[in-house]
Design an enzyme around this catalytic site. Structure first.
Site, PDB file in Angstrom:
ATOM      1  N   LEU A  73       0.874  -1.169   0.000  1.00  0.00           N
ATOM      2  CA  LEU A  73       0.000   0.000   0.000  1.00  0.00           C
ATOM      3  C   LEU A  73       0.912   1.219   0.000  1.00  0.00           C
ATOM      4  O   LEU A  73       1.948   1.218   0.665  1.00  0.00           O
ATOM      5  CB  LEU A  73      -0.893   0.036   1.248  1.00  0.00           C
ATOM      6  N   ASP A  74       0.523   2.257  -0.712  1.00  0.00           N
ATOM      7  CA  ASP A  74       1.310   3.480  -0.708  1.00  0.00           C
ATOM      8  C   ASP A  74       1.395   4.047   0.708  1.00  0.00           C
ATOM      9  O   ASP A  74       0.510   3.822   1.541  1.00  0.00           O
ATOM     10  CB  ASP A  74       0.682   4.523  -1.634  1.00  0.00           C
TER      11      ASP A  74
END
Length: 215
Positions: free
Chosen positions: A55-56
């Site tokens: 996930l960013d």
């Protein structure tokens, strides 16, 4: 810190509700990342868990970790085969035309010395598809549900900007970055042969409520 953010736990896997601002991979400047918390997520195992996907940094929500190498390979395969169901929630700086649809926009990585790298739509890029549905509209912003069918880097962020014409609010790369990034991995379902699927839902973070959008 993250032990109280566990959404799913069994002998193969853990799903945590990753906070926004925490990178999955260690940053070059040596600042805190997920790696610094893995020792507190062993739950009786000697081996540290390992992230199965990414996930960013500024995206919160469901992050899957494996608890042993055999499980890691099996879970990674589910992602590679497109078997994993993912649901994201985002607030966009603008309102898309229509109420729902599918964005079919191949993505490619581009870079420059001035701006660094980013993803953009390009017919020669990798196939990328995202289903979307508007849940609410308020003050010129839209609260949108995204269900990506592929798992490309920055897929939802680029599809929001280039496919719907409205960037994710607070996006530091594809938007104005003037507020907290309002993108959240709300649900994850990972099928497993011979076992119950891994299912997890992450509650909507407080920053969405502050922006005027609730569950």
């Amino acid at each position: 810190m993250l032990a109280n953010k566990v959404l799913f736990l069994d002998g193969e896997a853990i799903v945590i509700d990753k906070p926004a601002g925490l990178p999955v991979d260690p940053p070059r400047d040596g600042s805190i990342s997920l790696e610094n918390h893995l020792g507190g997520l062993t739950f009786g195992f000697k081996r540290w868990p390992q992230a199965v996907h990414r996930l960013d940094r500024d995206t919160s929500g469901c992050l899957l970790l494996s608890r042993n190498p055999k499980a890691h390979a099996k879970l990674q395969q589910a992602f590679e085969q497109g078997l994993v169901q993912k649901r994201y929630l985002a607030v966009l700086e603008g309102v898309p035309e229509g109420e729902e649809g599918v964005i079919d926009l191949p993505l490619i990585k581009v870079s420059s010395a001035e701006a660094g790298w980013r993803m953009t739509g390009d017919a020669t890029g990798k196939a990328s598809r995202t289903a979307w549905r508007v849940l609410a509209v308020k003050d010129g912003r839209a609260f949108v549900e995204f269900r990506p069918e592929t798992g490309r880097t920055h897929q939802i962020r680029v599809h929001a900007l280039e496919g719907l014409g409205a960037p994710v609010a607070g996006d530091p790369i594809y938007g104005n970055g003037e507020c907290e990034t309002l993108l959240h991995a709300a649900e994850l379902i990972v099928p497993r042969a011979g076992k119950e699927p891994i299912t997890a839902e992450a509650p909507l973070p407080e920053r969405f409520m502050k922006a005027g959008f609730g569950a």
